[in-house]
Design a protein around this motif. Structure first.
Motif, short mmCIF file in Angstrom:
data_model
loop_
_atom_site.label_atom_id
_atom_site.label_comp_id
_atom_site.label_asym_id
_atom_site.label_seq_id
_atom_site.Cartn_x
_atom_site.Cartn_y
_atom_site.Cartn_z
N ARG A 118 35.53 1.20 7.07
CA ARG A 118 35.29 2.64 7.14
C ARG A 118 35.14 3.27 5.75
N ARG A 119 35.95 2.82 4.80
CA ARG A 119 35.83 3.36 3.45
C ARG A 119 34.48 2.96 2.83
N LYS A 120 34.05 1.74 3.13
CA LYS A 120 32.74 1.29 2.63
C LYS A 120 31.62 2.13 3.21
N TYR A 121 31.67 2.38 4.56
CA TYR A 121 30.62 3.17 5.21
C TYR A 121 30.62 4.61 4.70
N LEU A 122 31.81 5.14 4.39
CA LEU A 122 31.86 6.52 3.87
C LEU A 122 31.26 6.58 2.47
N GLU A 123 31.51 5.54 1.68
CA GLU A 123 30.91 5.48 0.34
C GLU A 123 29.39 5.40 0.41
N LEU A 124 28.87 4.57 1.33
CA LEU A 124 27.43 4.46 1.53
C LEU A 124 26.85 5.76 2.06
N LEU A 175 19.00 11.34 -1.19
CA LEU A 175 18.01 12.18 -0.52
C LEU A 175 18.25 13.67 -0.76
N SER A 176 19.37 13.97 -1.41
CA SER A 176 19.72 15.37 -1.72
C SER A 176 19.68 16.27 -0.49
N LYS A 177 20.19 15.76 0.60
CA LYS A 177 20.29 16.58 1.81
C LYS A 177 21.36 16.02 2.73
N LYS A 178 21.82 16.90 3.62
CA LYS A 178 22.86 16.51 4.55
C LYS A 178 22.25 15.73 5.70
N LEU A 179 22.82 14.58 5.97
CA LEU A 179 22.29 13.72 7.03
C LEU A 179 23.30 13.60 8.17
N SER A 180 22.77 13.38 9.35
CA SER A 180 23.64 13.20 10.52
C SER A 180 24.29 11.81 10.48
N ILE A 181 25.35 11.68 11.24
CA ILE A 181 26.04 10.38 11.32
C ILE A 181 25.09 9.32 11.86
N LYS A 182 24.29 9.69 12.83
CA LYS A 182 23.35 8.74 13.43
C LYS A 182 22.33 8.24 12.41
N ASP A 183 21.82 9.16 11.59
CA ASP A 183 20.80 8.79 10.59
C ASP A 183 21.37 7.83 9.54
N VAL A 184 22.59 8.14 9.08
CA VAL A 184 23.20 7.30 8.06
C VAL A 184 23.59 5.94 8.66
N ALA A 185 24.14 5.96 9.87
CA ALA A 185 24.53 4.72 10.53
C ALA A 185 23.33 3.81 10.74
N MET A 186 22.18 4.39 11.11
CA MET A 186 20.98 3.59 11.31
C MET A 186 20.48 3.01 9.98
N TRP A 187 20.60 3.79 8.92
CA TRP A 187 20.19 3.30 7.60
C TRP A 187 21.08 2.13 7.17
N ILE A 188 22.39 2.29 7.36
CA ILE A 188 23.32 1.20 7.01
C ILE A 188 23.01 -0.03 7.85
N TYR A 189 22.76 0.18 9.15
CA TYR A 189 22.48 -0.93 10.06
C TYR A 189 21.25 -1.73 9.61
N ASN A 190 20.22 -1.00 9.13
CA ASN A 190 18.96 -1.65 8.75
C ASN A 190 18.96 -2.19 7.33
N ASN A 191 19.79 -1.62 6.41
CA ASN A 191 19.67 -1.96 5.00
C ASN A 191 20.93 -2.52 4.35
N ARG A 192 22.08 -2.20 4.85
CA ARG A 192 23.33 -2.63 4.21
C ARG A 192 24.26 -3.31 5.23
N ASN A 193 23.72 -4.17 6.04
CA ASN A 193 24.48 -4.75 7.15
C ASN A 193 24.56 -6.27 7.01
N GLU A 194 25.17 -6.71 5.94
CA GLU A 194 25.19 -8.14 5.66
C GLU A 194 26.01 -8.93 6.69
N PHE A 195 26.96 -8.27 7.34
CA PHE A 195 27.78 -8.97 8.35
C PHE A 195 27.25 -8.77 9.78
N GLU A 196 26.08 -8.16 9.89
CA GLU A 196 25.40 -7.96 11.17
C GLU A 196 26.30 -7.25 12.19
N VAL A 197 26.89 -6.16 11.74
CA VAL A 197 27.72 -5.32 12.64
C VAL A 197 26.81 -4.50 13.54
#
Length: 280
Positions: A224-230, A238-260
């Motif tokens: 959780r601390r890692k995801y909050l940092e990302l 992006l200099s804008k406020k993003l929704s949880i869904k948008d950030v979660a999808m970005w993490i899933y596609n780009n920073r998901n080395e453990f395939e969560v």
């Protein structure tokens, strides 16, 4: 006719009597035959009343049969089985004495007392005599002797009321017998091997779940601390406020080395934004 041990079942005794052309039993005689059948034998009538040749219509014979079946169930479940336990006195004798008492009490009082008064008096007498009280000795089976006696005397009363041509009272007694027996068996019967195994498996599952939760507690907080940092990093880029869904999808596609899974990332991030870093 002299009743003997060769006619220990009630339906056999009555059938023998009525096989004589000149024999017609009145109510009192029929009840006396019932009592005599009990006095000459310690066996419960396990065959039921299905073949009793009294001229009763099928529905009445069926009611007699059901009443004796309930009594048989009480005997087999609560008396005949000992589950490896040795009692201080023979339970079969206690069961027999209880049946004799209920029958004798009925014959003496059924003309002057209604069914409710009969049951009330039988219950009061049982408190003094403690019929079937020996059942309480087995701590492995939480049978309640008072409830078993209630089931027993109601099943006997059902049979006696049929013989006394009081069908409505017989049906009410049978319903009470079934209720008391069913309630006691449902909550008091010993746990079967299959049930015990199931309980063991459930207990193991719960213990394993708790161990896993403890083991993964630190991992959850780290995620959780890692995801909050990302999350902060992505919104800063992006200099804008993003929704949880948008950030979660970005993490899933780009920073998901453990395939969560995406749903797991989204849930972790949602809790992290609220400051919930553990499951406590």
């Amino acid at each position: 006719m002299q009743a003997s041990s060769s006619f220990t079942e009630l339906h056999e005794i009555i059938e023998y009597a009525e096989s004589n052309a000149d024999t017609i039993l009145n109510i009192d005689e029929r009840l006396s035959f019932y009592l005599k059948a009990l006095e000459v034998s310690t066996k419960i009538n396990m065959l039921g009343m299905h073949h009793i040749s009294t001229g009763y219509p099928p529905e009445i014979r069926n009611l007699l049969g059901r009443a004796s079946e309930v009594e048989g169930a009480i005997f087999h479940s609560c008396i005949a089985r000992d589950y490896g336990f040795t009692y201080s006195q023979p339970r079969l004798v206690d069961f027999h004495k209880a049946r004799l008492f209920v029958t004798s009490f009925f014959i003496e009082n059924y003309k002057i007392m209604d069914r409710f008064a009969l049951c009330e008096q039988l219950y009061k007498v049982n408190k003094d005599k403690n019929f079937l009280g020996v059942l309480a000795e087995n701590k492995n089976v939480s049978f309640q002797p008072i409830i078993i006696f209630k089931a027993l005397y109601n099943s006997i009363l059902a049979q006696l009321y049929i013989l006394a041509d009081r069908e409505n009272d017989a049906l009410s007694s049978l319903m009470n017998a079934s209720f008391f027996y069913g309630a006691n068996i449902q909550f008091s019967a010993p746990i079967t091997e299959q049930q015990a195994q199931s309980l063991i498996e459930i207990d193991i599952s719960r213990r394993t779940q708790k161990a896993n939760e403890a083991r993964w507690q630190g991992h959850v907080e780290q995620q959780r601390r890692k995801y909050l940092e990302l999350d902060k990093q992505r919104q800063s880029e992006l200099s804008k406020k993003l929704s949880i869904k948008d950030v979660a999808m970005w993490i899933y596609n780009n920073r998901n080395e453990f395939e969560v899974e995406y749903e797991t990332i989204r849930d972790h991030l949602s809790k992290a934004r609220k400051g919930e870093f553990t499951n406590n």
